[in-house]
Design a protein around this motif. Structure first.
Motif, short mmCIF file in Angstrom:
data_model
loop_
_atom_site.label_atom_id
_atom_site.label_comp_id
_atom_site.label_asym_id
_atom_site.label_seq_id
_atom_site.Cartn_x
_atom_site.Cartn_y
_atom_site.Cartn_z
N VAL A 123 0.86 -1.18 0.00
CA VAL A 123 0.00 0.00 0.00
C VAL A 123 0.90 1.23 0.00
CG1 VAL A 123 -0.15 0.07 2.53
CG2 VAL A 123 -1.95 1.14 1.15
N THR A 124 0.46 2.29 -0.66
CA THR A 124 1.20 3.55 -0.68
C THR A 124 0.54 4.57 0.23
OG1 THR A 124 1.94 3.16 -2.97
CG2 THR A 124 2.05 5.42 -2.15
N VAL A 125 1.34 5.23 1.05
CA VAL A 125 0.83 6.25 1.98
C VAL A 125 1.58 7.55 1.75
CG1 VAL A 125 0.20 4.53 3.71
CG2 VAL A 125 2.46 5.58 3.80
N THR A 126 0.96 8.66 2.18
CA THR A 126 1.57 9.98 1.99
C THR A 126 1.54 10.82 3.26
OG1 THR A 126 -0.54 10.81 1.13
CG2 THR A 126 1.09 10.09 -0.49
N SER A 127 1.37 10.18 4.40
CA SER A 127 1.43 10.89 5.68
C SER A 127 1.80 9.91 6.79
CB SER A 127 0.11 11.58 6.01
OG SER A 127 -0.87 10.63 6.40
N GLN A 128 2.25 10.45 7.90
CA GLN A 128 2.62 9.60 9.03
C GLN A 128 1.40 8.89 9.60
OE1 GLN A 128 5.11 11.55 11.86
NE2 GLN A 128 5.34 9.76 13.18
N ASP A 129 0.26 9.57 9.65
CA ASP A 129 -0.95 8.95 10.18
C ASP A 129 -1.41 7.80 9.29
OD1 ASP A 129 -1.05 10.61 12.37
OD2 ASP A 129 -2.44 12.05 11.45
N GLU A 130 -1.37 8.01 7.96
CA GLU A 130 -1.74 6.94 7.03
C GLU A 130 -0.82 5.74 7.21
OE1 GLU A 130 -2.10 7.78 2.87
OE2 GLU A 130 -3.08 9.69 3.23
N ALA A 131 0.45 6.01 7.39
CA ALA A 131 1.42 4.93 7.54
C ALA A 131 1.15 4.13 8.80
CB ALA A 131 2.84 5.50 7.56
N LYS A 132 0.87 4.82 9.91
CA LYS A 132 0.61 4.12 11.16
C LYS A 132 -0.63 3.25 11.06
CE LYS A 132 2.86 7.35 14.33
NZ LYS A 132 2.66 8.32 15.44
N THR A 133 -1.64 3.72 10.33
CA THR A 133 -2.85 2.92 10.13
C THR A 133 -2.55 1.71 9.23
OG1 THR A 133 -4.26 4.87 10.36
CG2 THR A 133 -5.22 2.96 9.24
N ALA A 134 -1.76 1.93 8.19
CA ALA A 134 -1.51 0.88 7.21
C ALA A 134 -0.71 -0.28 7.78
CB ALA A 134 -0.78 1.46 6.00
N ILE A 135 0.27 0.02 8.64
CA ILE A 135 1.14 -1.06 9.11
C ILE A 135 0.39 -2.06 9.98
CG2 ILE A 135 3.24 0.33 8.93
CD1 ILE A 135 3.18 0.72 11.93
N ALA A 136 -0.78 -1.69 10.48
CA ALA A 136 -1.57 -2.63 11.27
C ALA A 136 -2.06 -3.81 10.42
CB ALA A 136 -2.77 -1.91 11.89
#
Length: 420
Positions: A123-136
């Motif tokens: 998955v591609t993310v563009t913010s720290q919050d998106e990244a924290k959600t995605a790694i779950a």
């Protein structure tokens, strides 16, 4: 007789120039910008940056170059092929749109998933919050990849939550909207496929290679641009090699054509051979470095004619050697990759005989060739198998006194298997 222009400055471009010079049709090779270690007869260095597209077009016209071959990725992504073709100049490489297979990992992943080509979940993310959600949604370890170009150093394996938090905080402090690809970690053995792609579906696959990215022995330390490679791969079953080509490479080429953006040039497919079969790790749009240095010497036919035939949509005559293994070790400046120390003395071709030497970050000084960059040279030897090729290279290197550093276990996968 023909003139060829090779664009780039590293050991890969040195190997390309040497390969073109072996053609009976080629009487001069220009390398732009090249480096001071490139001293072959009939090789001329042009002091033009690889990204200076206007000056490169002008030079190719003034020198009446018959063919241009692009070594590194930056000018390809900037659109050098489009510029040369618009000027009526013959060039081998993908246009700017097709070059996004390397220029954007997000683009490559989209084409892979849309066409159901086996690869890691991502998955591609563009913010720290998106990244924290995605790694779950991923298991540990996972892989973080910077979306754009990173000289082979933009991939980080993340082992746990604290490592992820530290990485993300550092990244998004520097760039709050950085584009990051978060990817499933794949277990298996990695290898590389290089496919020379021409017009009308003409494709030539080179012998396959295995690169060694980590800086230190036993695959420890930071990822680098590559510390060594060998080819061909005796341990790779023909059925697995065929499956990788049939299920990864050819479907991607078909997908690019279907999108209206057909690919021409060198397609580099990084493959992980997993328990579930081969999967794509990444695509690049040029030869790998140091893989080119161990693949190109295996060509026994005319490289210049091969590229001309591919560009013309003709079936080329291609002959690769199959008797020996070619093994290359990268000599680097101390401190590479974090903080390479410049100025160290670089061994000469005479000192490294009978090995072939491809120079990279080297410049002439009062005391001879000295290191001017991180990776300074690749030294290549060959033998009947990986054990003999490895022994030859290290026998020479370990007797050579110098300021450079290198790994001592290139080819270890094949050597360990041979000893079992």
């Amino acid at each position: 007789m023909a003139k060829v222009l090779v664009i780039g400055s590293g050991a890969r471009e040195h190997a390309l120039a040497q390969t073109f010079l072996r053609s009976p049709q080629v009487d001069e090779v220009f390398v732009a910008p090249g480096n001071d270690g490139m001293q072959e007869e009939n090789l001329t260095r042009l002091p033009i940056g690889a990204n200076d597209l206007d000056t490169l077009v002008q030079a190719a016209q003034e020198q009446q170059v018959d063919l241009t071959f692009v070594g590194n990725e930056d000018p390809l992504i900037l659109g050098i092929v489009d510029r040369f073709e618009a000027a009526g100049l013959k060039i081998f490489g993908p246009n700017a749109v097709a070059a996004q297979l390397e220029g954007s990992k997000t683009f490559a992943k989209e084409v892979l998933t849309t066409n159901q080509i086996p690869t890691a979940k991502a998955v591609t993310v563009t913010s720290q919050d998106e990244a924290k959600t995605a790694i779950a949604n991923f298991d540990w370890p996972m892989v973080f990849k910077l979306d754009g170009l990173a000289l082979g150093k933009g991939v980080t394996i993340i082992e746990d939550q604290s490592s992820a938090d530290e990485y993300l905080q550092s990244l998004y402090q520097k760039d709050p909207v950085a584009k990051l690809v978060i990817e499933e970690f794949l277990n298996g053995v990695e290898f590389s496929i290089f496919s020379l792609v021409g017009q009308d579906g003409r494709v030539v696959h080179t012998p396959m290679a295995q690169d060694h990215k980590r800086r230190y022995d036993h695959d420890r330390g930071q990822n680098t641009g590559g510390m060594g490679a060998y080819s061909p791969l005796s341990w790779l079953r023909p059925a697995d090699a065929k499956q990788a080509v049939d299920e990864l490479v050819m479907p991607m080429l078909a997908a690019m054509a279907d999108r209206g953006t057909p690919f021409t040039g060198v397609l580099y497919t990084g493959v992980m051979l997993t328990a579930a079969g081969p999967k794509v790790i990444e695509f690049n749009v040029r030869f790998g470095d140091p893989e080119a240095q161990v693949v190109l010497p295996q060509l026994q036919s005319d490289f210049y004619q091969l590229i001309l035939d591919l560009l013309a949509g003709k079936k080329p005559e291609v002959h690769w050697q199959s008797d020996d293994v070619y093994l290359g070790v990268v000599l680097a400046a101390p401190g590479y990759p974090q903080a390479p120390e410049k100025g160290g003395v670089v061994p000469t071709t005479v000192e490294l005989s009978p090995l072939t030497v491809n120079y990279a970050g080297a410049k002439l000084a009062e005391n001879g060739l000295v290191a001017s960059g991180g990776r300074v040279a690749t030294v290549v030897g060959h033998g009947e198998d990986t054990v003999r090729a490895q022994a030859l290279v290290y026998d020479v290197l370990d007797k050579t006194h110098g300021d450079l550093v290198y790994r001592h276990d290139i080819g270890h996968w094949a050597v360990d298997l041979a000893k079992e």
